[in-house]
Design a protein around this motif. Structure first.
Motif, PDB file in Angstrom:
ATOM      1  N   HIS A   1      -7.304 -12.634  -4.434  1.00 58.96           N
ATOM      2  CA  HIS A   1      -6.396 -12.904  -3.318  1.00 58.96           C
ATOM      3  C   HIS A   1      -5.395 -11.772  -3.114  1.00 58.96           C
ATOM      4  N   MET A   2      -5.383 -10.775  -4.009  1.00 64.01           N
ATOM      5  CA  MET A   2      -4.464  -9.645  -3.901  1.00 64.01           C
ATOM      6  C   MET A   2      -5.178  -8.434  -3.326  1.00 64.01           C
ATOM      7  N   THR A   3      -4.437  -7.597  -2.638  1.00 63.39           N
ATOM      8  CA  THR A   3      -5.006  -6.339  -2.160  1.00 63.39           C
ATOM      9  C   THR A   3      -5.253  -5.408  -3.342  1.00 63.39           C
ATOM     10  N   VAL A   4      -5.966  -4.337  -3.053  1.00 60.24           N
ATOM     11  CA  VAL A   4      -6.212  -3.328  -4.088  1.00 60.24           C
ATOM     12  C   VAL A   4      -4.894  -2.780  -4.622  1.00 60.24           C
ATOM     13  N   MET A   5      -3.975  -2.473  -3.720  1.00 59.54           N
ATOM     14  CA  MET A   5      -2.669  -1.942  -4.123  1.00 59.54           C
ATOM     15  C   MET A   5      -1.929  -2.928  -5.026  1.00 59.54           C
ATOM     16  N   GLU A   6      -1.973  -4.201  -4.669  1.00 60.33           N
ATOM     17  CA  GLU A   6      -1.282  -5.225  -5.462  1.00 60.33           C
ATOM     18  C   GLU A   6      -1.932  -5.390  -6.827  1.00 60.33           C
ATOM     19  N   ASN A   7      -3.265  -5.284  -6.864  1.00 60.60           N
ATOM     20  CA  ASN A   7      -3.968  -5.363  -8.145  1.00 60.60           C
ATOM     21  C   ASN A   7      -3.562  -4.226  -9.068  1.00 60.60           C
ATOM     22  N   VAL A   8      -3.542  -3.015  -8.521  1.00 60.65           N
ATOM     23  CA  VAL A   8      -3.230  -1.848  -9.341  1.00 60.65           C
ATOM     24  C   VAL A   8      -1.781  -1.898  -9.823  1.00 60.65           C
TER      25      VAL A   8
ATOM     26  N   MET B   1       9.537  -3.213 -12.651  1.00 58.85           N
ATOM     27  CA  MET B   1       9.827  -1.990 -11.893  1.00 58.85           C
ATOM     28  C   MET B   1      10.141  -2.333 -10.440  1.00 58.85           C
ATOM     29  N   SER B   2      10.854  -1.435  -9.782  1.00 59.50           N
ATOM     30  CA  SER B   2      11.184  -1.635  -8.373  1.00 59.50           C
ATOM     31  C   SER B   2       9.923  -1.557  -7.520  1.00 59.50           C
ATOM     32  N   LYS B   3       9.982  -2.188  -6.334  1.00 57.82           N
ATOM     33  CA  LYS B   3       8.820  -2.180  -5.449  1.00 57.82           C
ATOM     34  C   LYS B   3       8.421  -0.758  -5.051  1.00 57.82           C
ATOM     35  N   ALA B   4       9.418   0.093  -4.842  1.00 56.28           N
ATOM     36  CA  ALA B   4       9.123   1.471  -4.431  1.00 56.28           C
ATOM     37  C   ALA B   4       8.400   2.225  -5.540  1.00 56.28           C
ATOM     38  N   GLU B   5       8.848   2.052  -6.790  1.00 57.18           N
ATOM     39  CA  GLU B   5       8.221   2.747  -7.914  1.00 57.18           C
ATOM     40  C   GLU B   5       6.809   2.210  -8.153  1.00 57.18           C
ATOM     41  N   VAL B   6       6.660   0.888  -8.027  1.00 59.75           N
ATOM     42  CA  VAL B   6       5.331   0.287  -8.187  1.00 59.75           C
ATOM     43  C   VAL B   6       4.377   0.861  -7.140  1.00 59.75           C
ATOM     44  N   ARG B   7       4.846   0.943  -5.897  1.00 55.73           N
ATOM     45  CA  ARG B   7       4.007   1.468  -4.815  1.00 55.73           C
ATOM     46  C   ARG B   7       3.613   2.922  -5.076  1.00 55.73           C
ATOM     47  N   ASP B   8       4.591   3.734  -5.462  1.00 59.28           N
ATOM     48  CA  ASP B   8       4.320   5.153  -5.694  1.00 59.28           C
ATOM     49  C   ASP B   8       3.317   5.355  -6.825  1.00 59.28           C
ATOM     50  N   ARG B   9       3.509   4.631  -7.915  1.00 60.92           N
ATOM     51  CA  ARG B   9       2.604   4.800  -9.066  1.00 60.92           C
ATOM     52  C   ARG B   9       1.228   4.221  -8.778  1.00 60.92           C
ATOM     53  N   ALA B  10       1.176   3.133  -8.035  1.00 60.95           N
ATOM     54  CA  ALA B  10      -0.127   2.545  -7.678  1.00 60.95           C
ATOM     55  C   ALA B  10      -0.900   3.483  -6.755  1.00 60.95           C
ATOM     56  N   GLU B  11      -0.201   4.094  -5.793  1.00 60.22           N
ATOM     57  CA  GLU B  11      -0.863   5.051  -4.905  1.00 60.22           C
ATOM     58  C   GLU B  11      -1.387   6.248  -5.684  1.00 60.22           C
ATOM     59  N   ALA B  12      -0.588   6.736  -6.654  1.00 54.39           N
ATOM     60  CA  ALA B  12      -1.023   7.869  -7.481  1.00 54.39           C
ATOM     61  C   ALA B  12      -2.236   7.476  -8.322  1.00 54.39           C
ATOM     62  N   GLY B  13      -2.244   6.242  -8.823  1.00 60.87           N
ATOM     63  CA  GLY B  13      -3.386   5.765  -9.616  1.00 60.87           C
ATOM     64  C   GLY B  13      -4.655   5.691  -8.792  1.00 60.87           C
ATOM     65  N   LEU B  14      -4.543   5.202  -7.556  1.00 61.64           N
ATOM     66  CA  LEU B  14      -5.719   5.123  -6.683  1.00 61.64           C
ATOM     67  C   LEU B  14      -6.231   6.512  -6.321  1.00 61.64           C
TER      68      LEU B  14
ATOM     69  N   VAL C   1     -10.971   0.516  -9.394  1.00 67.88           N
ATOM     70  CA  VAL C   1      -9.678  -0.157  -9.239  1.00 67.88           C
ATOM     71  C   VAL C   1      -9.200  -0.667 -10.594  1.00 67.88           C
ATOM     72  N   ALA C   2     -10.128  -1.230 -11.374  1.00 66.69           N
ATOM     73  CA  ALA C   2      -9.777  -1.721 -12.704  1.00 66.69           C
ATOM     74  C   ALA C   2      -9.292  -0.581 -13.603  1.00 66.69           C
ATOM     75  N   VAL C   3      -9.921   0.587 -13.479  1.00 72.88           N
ATOM     76  CA  VAL C   3      -9.488   1.756 -14.260  1.00 72.88           C
ATOM     77  C   VAL C   3      -8.105   2.202 -13.798  1.00 72.88           C
ATOM     78  N   ALA C   4      -7.878   2.233 -12.475  1.00 67.36           N
ATOM     79  CA  ALA C   4      -6.571   2.635 -11.950  1.00 67.36           C
ATOM     80  C   ALA C   4      -5.480   1.694 -12.436  1.00 67.36           C
ATOM     81  N   ARG C   5      -5.762   0.391 -12.426  1.00 66.20           N
ATOM     82  CA  ARG C   5      -4.779  -0.593 -12.895  1.00 66.20           C
ATOM     83  C   ARG C   5      -4.409  -0.348 -14.347  1.00 66.20           C
ATOM     84  N   ALA C   6      -5.383   0.090 -15.130  1.00 67.84           N
ATOM     85  CA  ALA C   6      -5.135   0.345 -16.548  1.00 67.84           C
ATOM     86  C   ALA C   6      -4.334   1.629 -16.762  1.00 67.84           C
ATOM     87  N   ILE C   7      -4.668   2.695 -16.045  1.00 70.51           N
ATOM     88  CA  ILE C   7      -4.040   3.989 -16.341  1.00 70.51           C
ATOM     89  C   ILE C   7      -2.624   4.111 -15.772  1.00 70.51           C
ATOM     90  N   VAL C   8      -2.278   3.323 -14.728  1.00 68.17           N
ATOM     91  CA  VAL C   8      -0.916   3.425 -14.190  1.00 68.17           C
ATOM     92  C   VAL C   8       0.119   2.926 -15.192  1.00 68.17           C
TER      93      VAL C   8
END
Length: 349
Positions: free
Chosen positions: A90-97, A106-119, A143-150
């Motif tokens: 039910h979550m987007t790729v970004m939300e999953n990562v 973490m703040s929403k902005a930091e989560v977004r930045d790090r998730a984008e870098a992971g993708l 996506v699963a790998v990105a979620r792990a490495i972030v």
């Protein structure tokens, strides 16, 4: 040392069942080490002990030099990529990562930045708004790998990460995982039962059997210098032929049927042994010779990149692989087979 993993006589029991016999190992930071073996050999139990998903019955576990034996999974600096991907549908790729980062506060902005870098790291830049159901199997795995490495783990754990993919996609994704691991300098522990997969991605392979280590080394070491018949047969295809070592030392003399062969290798004792002959080292010929064995072809197949044969011989069934060419021999043909003495190995009977 950051990223190192050390087991000191670690055991794991489930009631009366011994899932892992006393195990000691060292994993060097920045390397990818694969735990390889058949089902029930203890490889997944070992991975879960590193992750903190199982607790050791005895012994010590150290990660980055820190004793984490009694530390829960939450407080260990590891991330795990599961066989099933375990993405939230039910979550987007970004939300999953970014999920693990959000849980850490973490703040929403930091989560977004790090998730984008992971993708971007896993080659999925621009996919953040999609749902997992809108991705292919290979993309979901990334996506699963990105979620792990972030989460910036000291150790990345991968449990049969490619088992849900088809053969061609498995080869592609394993290359990507290896490239990411090397580029980021991650310590990674990878679990699989697929020996080809293990040889393709690993700096070092630990082969397990019956809840303990059977042999460990580089892919080349295990293939070229197997310590047992099990390793020879498990790491790549092998023909195991019964022989007798009649003269030990270097060179070694063996008896094969009524033949005496001198091998350019070293042995420590005389007696029964197994001769390891890889299928691609076998040569087939129409003509008989003193150093060849008679054989009948019981199966022949042209597979595009190779020709494969099963042969009946005085030493048992033999599997051979030839160059990719129109079938020079066919089922029912009588041939004679030989092999280079420098190509064979000996293991205990």
């Amino acid at each position: 040392m950051k990223g190192s993993v050390r087991f000191e006589n670690v055991t794991k029991k489930f009631g009366d069942v011994v899932a892992l016999k006393p195990l000691s190992l060292d994993i060097t930071p920045g390397t990818l080490v694969t735990l390889l073996g058949p089902s029930g050999c203890g490889k997944t139990t070992t991975l879960r002990l590193i992750a903190g998903l199982e607790s050791a019955s005895d012994g010590r576990i150290l990660i980055g030099g820190e004793d984490v034996t009694h530390l829960s999974a939450t407080y260990r600096k590891v991330s795990m990529v599961f066989q099933s991907y375990a993405l939230f549908p039910h979550m987007t790729v970004m939300e999953n990562v970014g999920y693990g980062l959000s849980v850490k506060g973490m703040s929403k902005a930091e989560v977004r930045d790090r998730a984008e870098a992971g993708l971007e790291t896993v080659g999925l830049k621009g996919f953040g708004a999609r749902l997992p159901s809108e991705l292919s199997g290979g993309q979901q795995q990334r996506v699963a790998v990105a979620r792990a490495i972030v989460l910036e783990p000291e150790v990345l754990l991968l449990d049969e990460p490619l088992s849900n993919l088809d053969a061609k996609l498995r080869r592609h994704v394993r290359e990507e995982i290896r490239q990411i691991q090397q580029r980021l300098g991650l310590t990674a522990v990878y679990v699989t039962h697929d020996q080809e997969e293990a040889m393709a991605v690993s700096d070092r392979i630990i082969v397990m059997k019956n809840a303990e280590i059977a042999q460990e080394g580089t892919p080349f070491d295990l293939y070229d210098r197997p310590a047992s018949a099990f390793i020879a047969d498990f790491i790549g295809d092998a023909n195991l032929i019964d022989v007798e070592i009649t003269q030990s030392g270097e060179p070694t003399e063996i008896a094969l049927l009524n033949r005496r062969l001198t091998l350019p290798l070293s042995s420590k004792a005389t007696g029964l042994a197994k001769l390891v002959v890889r299928p691609h080292h076998i040569r087939l010929d129409r003509d008989a010779a003193a150093d060849r064995l008679p054989a009948e072809i019981t199966y022949a197949a042209w597979l595009g990149n190779s020709v494969q044969y099963t042969l009946t011989t005085p030493v048992g069934s033999i599997f051979a692989i030839g160059a990719p060419q129109p079938l020079p021999f066919r089922q029912g043909d009588t041939v004679h087979l030989g092999f280079g003495l420098e190509d064979v190995r000996l293991v205990p009977a």
